[in-house]
Write a protein that holds these residues in place. Structure first.
Motif, PDB file in Angstrom:
ATOM      1  N   LYS A  38       0.823  -1.200   0.000  1.00 28.76           N
ATOM      2  CA  LYS A  38       0.000   0.000   0.000  1.00 28.76           C
ATOM      3  C   LYS A  38       0.864   1.259   0.000  1.00 28.76           C
ATOM      4  CE  LYS A  38      -4.034  -1.961   2.369  1.00 28.76           C
ATOM      5  NZ  LYS A  38      -4.981  -1.797   3.502  1.00 28.76           N
ATOM      6  N   LYS A  39       0.387   2.291  -0.692  1.00 24.67           N
ATOM      7  CA  LYS A  39       1.108   3.560  -0.701  1.00 24.67           C
ATOM      8  C   LYS A  39       0.926   4.247   0.649  1.00 24.67           C
ATOM      9  CE  LYS A  39      -0.388   7.006  -3.273  1.00 24.67           C
ATOM     10  NZ  LYS A  39      -0.656   7.831  -4.476  1.00 24.67           N
ATOM     11  N   ILE A  40       2.072   4.648   1.240  1.00 22.61           N
ATOM     12  CA  ILE A  40       1.993   5.325   2.543  1.00 22.61           C
ATOM     13  C   ILE A  40       2.475   6.776   2.449  1.00 22.61           C
ATOM     14  CG2 ILE A  40       2.241   3.195   3.868  1.00 22.61           C
ATOM     15  CD1 ILE A  40       5.189   3.889   4.285  1.00 22.61           C
ATOM     16  N   ALA A  41       3.148   7.124   1.347  1.00 20.61           N
ATOM     17  CA  ALA A  41       3.605   8.513   1.191  1.00 20.61           C
ATOM     18  C   ALA A  41       3.983   8.757  -0.258  1.00 20.61           C
ATOM     19  CB  ALA A  41       4.796   8.804   2.101  1.00 20.61           C
ATOM     20  N   GLU A  42       3.938  10.018  -0.661  1.00 17.74           N
ATOM     21  CA  GLU A  42       4.335  10.396  -2.010  1.00 17.74           C
ATOM     22  C   GLU A  42       4.645  11.889  -2.034  1.00 17.74           C
ATOM     23  OE1 GLU A  42       2.865   8.733  -6.153  1.00 17.74           O
ATOM     24  OE2 GLU A  42       1.470  10.268  -5.429  1.00 17.74           O
ATOM     25  N   GLY A  43       5.629  12.271  -2.838  1.00 17.33           N
ATOM     26  CA  GLY A  43       5.964  13.690  -2.966  1.00 17.33           C
ATOM     27  C   GLY A  43       7.396  13.886  -3.367  1.00 17.33           C
ATOM     28  N   ASP A  44       7.898  15.115  -3.177  1.00 18.62           N
ATOM     29  CA  ASP A  44       9.294  15.397  -3.516  1.00 18.62           C
ATOM     30  C   ASP A  44      10.191  14.811  -2.429  1.00 18.62           C
ATOM     31  OD1 ASP A  44       9.874  17.498  -1.390  1.00 18.62           O
ATOM     32  OD2 ASP A  44       8.137  18.386  -2.418  1.00 18.62           O
ATOM     33  N   PRO A  45      11.513  14.701  -2.709  1.00 18.72           N
ATOM     34  CA  PRO A  45      12.421  14.068  -1.743  1.00 18.72           C
ATOM     35  C   PRO A  45      12.399  14.710  -0.364  1.00 18.72           C
ATOM     36  CG  PRO A  45      13.496  14.274  -3.866  1.00 18.72           C
ATOM     37  CD  PRO A  45      12.192  15.000  -3.983  1.00 18.72           C
ATOM     38  N   ALA A  46      12.298  16.029  -0.300  1.00 18.83           N
ATOM     39  CA  ALA A  46      12.334  16.706   0.997  1.00 18.83           C
ATOM     40  C   ALA A  46      11.143  16.312   1.863  1.00 18.83           C
ATOM     41  CB  ALA A  46      12.370  18.224   0.787  1.00 18.83           C
ATOM     42  N   SER A  47       9.941  16.289   1.272  1.00 21.60           N
ATOM     43  CA  SER A  47       8.750  15.961   2.060  1.00 21.60           C
ATOM     44  C   SER A  47       8.734  14.498   2.483  1.00 21.60           C
ATOM     45  CB  SER A  47       7.485  16.302   1.258  1.00 21.60           C
ATOM     46  OG  SER A  47       7.399  15.493   0.095  1.00 21.60           O
ATOM     47  N   VAL A  48       9.208  13.621   1.598  1.00 15.12           N
ATOM     48  CA  VAL A  48       9.244  12.194   1.938  1.00 15.12           C
ATOM     49  C   VAL A  48      10.275  11.930   3.033  1.00 15.12           C
ATOM     50  CG1 VAL A  48       9.873   9.907   1.051  1.00 15.12           C
ATOM     51  CG2 VAL A  48       8.378  11.393  -0.289  1.00 15.12           C
ATOM     52  N   ASN A  49      11.386  12.640   2.960  1.00 15.91           N
ATOM     53  CA  ASN A  49      12.486  12.427   3.903  1.00 15.91           C
ATOM     54  C   ASN A  49      12.090  12.773   5.332  1.00 15.91           C
ATOM     55  OD1 ASN A  49      15.140  11.617   4.418  1.00 15.91           O
ATOM     56  ND2 ASN A  49      15.889  13.718   4.381  1.00 15.91           N
ATOM     57  N   THR A  50      11.151  13.689   5.478  1.00 16.38           N
ATOM     58  CA  THR A  50      10.737  14.119   6.811  1.00 16.38           C
ATOM     59  C   THR A  50       9.408  13.517   7.246  1.00 16.38           C
ATOM     60  OG1 THR A  50       9.684  16.094   5.835  1.00 16.38           O
ATOM     61  CG2 THR A  50      11.979  16.311   6.583  1.00 16.38           C
ATOM     62  N   ASN A  51       8.844  12.636   6.434  1.00 16.45           N
ATOM     63  CA  ASN A  51       7.539  12.047   6.733  1.00 16.45           C
ATOM     64  C   ASN A  51       7.675  11.014   7.853  1.00 16.45           C
ATOM     65  OD1 ASN A  51       5.173  10.300   6.577  1.00 16.45           O
ATOM     66  ND2 ASN A  51       4.703  11.387   4.672  1.00 16.45           N
ATOM     67  N   PRO A  52       6.972  11.197   8.969  1.00 18.94           N
ATOM     68  CA  PRO A  52       7.094  10.260  10.111  1.00 18.94           C
ATOM     69  C   PRO A  52       6.597   8.853   9.785  1.00 18.94           C
ATOM     70  CG  PRO A  52       5.298  11.826  10.469  1.00 18.94           C
ATOM     71  CD  PRO A  52       6.045  12.306   9.273  1.00 18.94           C
ATOM     72  N   VAL A  53       5.605   8.749   8.906  1.00 24.65           N
ATOM     73  CA  VAL A  53       5.097   7.425   8.535  1.00 24.65           C
ATOM     74  C   VAL A  53       6.175   6.629   7.792  1.00 24.65           C
ATOM     75  CG1 VAL A  53       3.326   6.175   7.246  1.00 24.65           C
ATOM     76  CG2 VAL A  53       2.745   8.326   8.392  1.00 24.65           C
ATOM     77  N   VAL A  54       6.932   7.324   6.938  1.00 22.92           N
ATOM     78  CA  VAL A  54       8.021   6.673   6.203  1.00 22.92           C
ATOM     79  C   VAL A  54       9.104   6.222   7.165  1.00 22.92           C
ATOM     80  CG1 VAL A  54       9.807   6.998   4.462  1.00 22.92           C
ATOM     81  CG2 VAL A  54       7.540   7.991   4.113  1.00 22.92           C
ATOM     82  N   LYS A  55       9.443   7.072   8.118  1.00 21.10           N
ATOM     83  CA  LYS A  55      10.469   6.702   9.102  1.00 21.10           C
ATOM     84  C   LYS A  55      10.032   5.484   9.907  1.00 21.10           C
ATOM     85  CE  LYS A  55      12.540  11.280   9.722  1.00 21.10           C
ATOM     86  NZ  LYS A  55      12.860  12.355  10.699  1.00 21.10           N
ATOM     87  N   THR A  56       8.774   5.435  10.261  1.00 22.52           N
ATOM     88  CA  THR A  56       8.268   4.290  11.026  1.00 22.52           C
ATOM     89  C   THR A  56       8.342   3.003  10.204  1.00 22.52           C
ATOM     90  OG1 THR A  56       6.753   5.716  12.251  1.00 22.52           O
ATOM     91  CG2 THR A  56       6.256   3.353  12.238  1.00 22.52           C
ATOM     92  N   ALA A  57       7.987   3.109   8.927  1.00 22.30           N
ATOM     93  CA  ALA A  57       8.017   1.925   8.053  1.00 22.30           C
ATOM     94  C   ALA A  57       9.424   1.381   7.895  1.00 22.30           C
ATOM     95  CB  ALA A  57       7.429   2.282   6.685  1.00 22.30           C
ATOM     96  N   TYR A  58      10.406   2.291   7.820  1.00 27.97           N
ATOM     97  CA  TYR A  58      11.781   1.865   7.606  1.00 27.97           C
ATOM     98  C   TYR A  58      12.492   1.488   8.901  1.00 27.97           C
ATOM     99  CZ  TYR A  58      12.520   2.680   2.623  1.00 27.97           C
ATOM    100  OH  TYR A  58      12.492   2.573   1.260  1.00 27.97           O
ATOM    101  N   LEU A  59      12.230   2.243   9.979  1.00 30.15           N
ATOM    102  CA  LEU A  59      13.029   2.086  11.185  1.00 30.15           C
ATOM    103  C   LEU A  59      12.292   1.412  12.341  1.00 30.15           C
ATOM    104  CD1 LEU A  59      14.724   5.607  11.186  1.00 30.15           C
ATOM    105  CD2 LEU A  59      15.588   3.470  10.214  1.00 30.15           C
ATOM    106  N   GLY A  60      10.977   1.251  12.205  1.00 32.11           N
ATOM    107  CA  GLY A  60      10.234   0.583  13.269  1.00 32.11           C
ATOM    108  C   GLY A  60       9.385   1.552  14.066  1.00 32.11           C
ATOM    109  N   GLU A  61       8.627   1.013  14.971  1.00 40.07           N
ATOM    110  CA  GLU A  61       7.620   1.788  15.704  1.00 40.07           C
ATOM    111  C   GLU A  61       8.252   2.899  16.537  1.00 40.07           C
ATOM    112  OE1 GLU A  61       3.868   2.660  15.886  1.00 40.07           O
ATOM    113  OE2 GLU A  61       4.486   0.740  15.010  1.00 40.07           O
ATOM    114  N   GLY A  62       9.440   2.673  17.041  1.00 41.60           N
ATOM    115  CA  GLY A  62      10.043   3.679  17.921  1.00 41.60           C
ATOM    116  C   GLY A  62      10.909   4.685  17.216  1.00 41.60           C
ATOM    117  N   ALA A  63      10.771   4.824  15.898  1.00 41.81           N
ATOM    118  CA  ALA A  63      11.642   5.731  15.148  1.00 41.81           C
ATOM    119  C   ALA A  63      11.398   7.168  15.576  1.00 41.81           C
ATOM    120  CB  ALA A  63      11.335   5.583  13.661  1.00 41.81           C
TER     121      ALA A  63
END
Length: 602
Positions: free
Chosen positions: A577-602
């Protein structure tokens, strides 16, 4: 016109001279042999010529196309009997009977290969065994047509109402054999031959350069069946008598042994195999029962100790002997300009690719779930996510490898949902793969050149007769392929085998092949996997050049620094499922993306 000069090196020239001298000597000996040899040896060499024709046919099927068949004794028999019946029962001229036998065998091959193209190769082998048994029964039981187990006689061999003696038959067979050998050589040194070799190496990658492998497999088997029938037709008039016992499974073993001894997939293998296997039985004249035991033992032992056959083993240890290998000796002029070599698409549609509700289910598992994504023309769009997120499945559906369970895909304003992979390449879409897919039986430069096959216009007839048009297009294609190799700094390895390259170089080679297809949309599946930091930096520069040339890019990549540097837009998916989309800056700071990559405690 690209300006690379592609020339053979000194060792290649040396081996080429030796090869030409050996061929000239063999031709001279074959030509003058009837003047000195007795009738026995003249008939023996004539029989070897017939076997060479048969081996050439089998080599095109198994050696180049990868289609293993146990029915070539059946095709040989069909050609022999149809030709004999045409000549004896219907008083047709020899040449007409020859053509009738070859076409009849080709039609039998076509009938078998049409359904067999829908199944895997080992099923085709099983089908071919059934064909051999059917033909054996027909030859034995169809008394009116074949004469049954008693066989049939062909009283004379006439050409233009002239009855030929053994001396004249020898030269007719010699000429037909030369034609078949040259046909094989010219065909395999053309785009048609490279297409067949590509299918044998990797069907998915072959489809990725626009090859309809099912149709090509049918065409390859049809041609090889025609040559087997041609050999049978010549044999019928040469021997003067046909018996069903000649075309049995024992003869199939003989054909397989010719391929194994000579070397499948080599141009000289059929000649070497036919000569060796014809003379092997002569060593057992005193004990004929041992012949089949020896044949069986050779079929088991030779693939273990000499898997490439005699010709293949020679090429392995003397790589430069292949006169299709080239290197660059000199380069002049300016750097190759990607932009000048892109096919301009004047479409006013800004959204080059639109994905709506894309879903893929594998049984009870949903790999991609209702994905929406839009790629703008002339941009680099990255698709990222954790391992197992469904990224490769998504690009496989976009490129036609997998068929979506639901949803739609629109490319350049036209729906392509469920379209075949080889059709999409013709519409302007090319790709690389997560796990590299190269054609290992083709050289590095040939791997790139096959990417430009969509732009050839010469026909199979041009290939067979090596017309000026064919030579011009081949020369231009290989020159341009060398220029694409220069982009990835592999031009000095043009004549290498792809397997000799590092993993990173193989990835770059795939990129060059995909780029030579001059696509509107280039799909890259983890292109930097296996690349060093230096190679990754060079890759980033290449991506910028490609984008500046107007080619849109959809990329899957785990190298986040590279993704953030070169991407215009990023789509992030997790669990399909898509959880985020946009330019690199907005994706890089998206908390949902960080959680998906680093885990619940990111």
């Amino acid at each position: 016109m690209p300006n690379s000069l592609i020339k053979a090196n000194s060792m290649q020239k040396k081996y080429s001279r030796i090869f030409k001298m050996v061929c000239a000597a063999a031709l001279l000996i074959s030509f003058v042999l009837p003047l000195f040899a007795g009738d026995y040896y003249m008939r023996l060499i004539s029989l070897i010529f017939i076997y060479i024709i048969l081996a050439v046919g089998y080599n095109i099927s198994a050696g180049f196309s990868g289609i293993t068949s146990f029915a070539f004794a059946a095709h040989y028999g069909v050609g022999a009997y149809v030709s004999a019946v045409a000549i004896t029962r219907y008083n047709m001229p020899f040449l007409v009977g020859l053509l009738a036998g070859a076409l009849a065998s080709g039609l039998v091959g076509l009938v078998v290969s049409l359904p067999a193209s829908k199944v895997k190769h080992h099923y085709l082998a099983l089908i071919s065994i059934g064909l051999l048994e059917i033909v054996q029964q027909i030859l034995n039981e169809w008394q009116w047509f074949t004469g049954g187990s008693g066989g049939m006689y062909i009283p004379s061999w006439d050409i233009f109402s002239i009855s030929l003696n053994n001396f004249q038959k020898y030269y007719v067979i010699f000429i037909i054999m030369l034609f078949c050998v040259v046909l094989q050589r010219n065909l395999m040194k053309s785009r048609w031959g490279r297409d067949l070799i590509a299918i044998k190496n990797n069907e998915i990658a072959a489809a990725g350069v626009g090859i309809n492998y099912s149709k090509y497999r049918i065409a390859g088997y049809f041609l090889s069946s025609i040559l087997a029938g041609l050999a049978g037709s010549v044999y019928a008039s040469f021997s003067g008598y046909l018996s069903p016992d000649t075309f049995n499974f024992e003869f199939t073993v003989f054909i397989l042994l010719m391929a194994v001894v000579g070397g499948e997939g080599t141009l000289s293998g059929p000649i070497i195999g036919a000569v060796f296997v014809t003379f092997i039985p002569m060593l057992f004249n005193a004990a004929p029962d041992l012949k089949q035991i020896v044949f069986g033992a050779l079929l088991v032992i030779l693939p273990q100790v000499m898997p490439a056959g005699i010709a293949g083993t020679i090429k392995k240890y003397f790589k430069e002997i292949d006169n299709n290998n080239y290197i660059v000796e000199k380069t002049e002029g300016n750097e190759f300009d990607i932009e000048r070599n892109v096919i301009k698409n004047n479409s006013e549609i800004e959204d080059i690719l639109v994905v709506k509700g894309l879903t893929k289910r594998f049984g009870g598992v949903t790999a991609v779930d209702g994905l929406d994504m839009t790629i703008k023309r002339g941009t680099v769009h990255s698709l990222i996510g954790p391992n197992g997120a469904g990224k490769s499945t998504t690009v496989n559906m976009i490129t036609g490898i997998d068929k979506p369970s639901e949803g739609s895909i629109t490319f350049n304003g036209k729906e392509i949902t469920g379209d075949k992979f080889f059709n999409l390449t013709k519409k302007g879409l090319s790709r690389t793969y997560q796990h590299v897919r190269l054609f290992n039986n083709l050289s590095v430069v040939e791997n790139v050149a096959i990417g430009g096959r969509l732009f050839y216009s010469y026909s199979i007839i041009d290939s067979i007769f090596r017309t000026r048009k064919m030579k011009k297009e081949e020369r231009k294609s290989f020159h341009e392929a060398m220029e694409y190799l220069k982009i990835i700094n592999l031009n000095d390895k043009a004549n290498y085998d792809p397997e000799s390259l590092s993993a990173g170089q193989q990835k770059l080679l795939e990129l060059a092949r995909a780029l030579y297809m001059k696509p509107d949309l280039l799909v890259l599946d983890e292109p930097c996997a296996g690349l060093s930091e230096t190679e990754t930096m060079e890759f980033a520069k290449i991506i910028h050049k490609i984008r500046n040339a107007g080619i849109s890019i959809l990329m899957i990549e785990h190298h986040m620094d590279l993704v953030m540097e070169i991407s215009d837009y990023i789509t992030v998916i997790d669990y399909g499922k898509k959880i985020a989309e946009g330019d690199p800056a907005s994706v890089n700071t998206n908390p949902v993306v960080k959680t998906a990559y680093l885990g619940e405690g990111a």
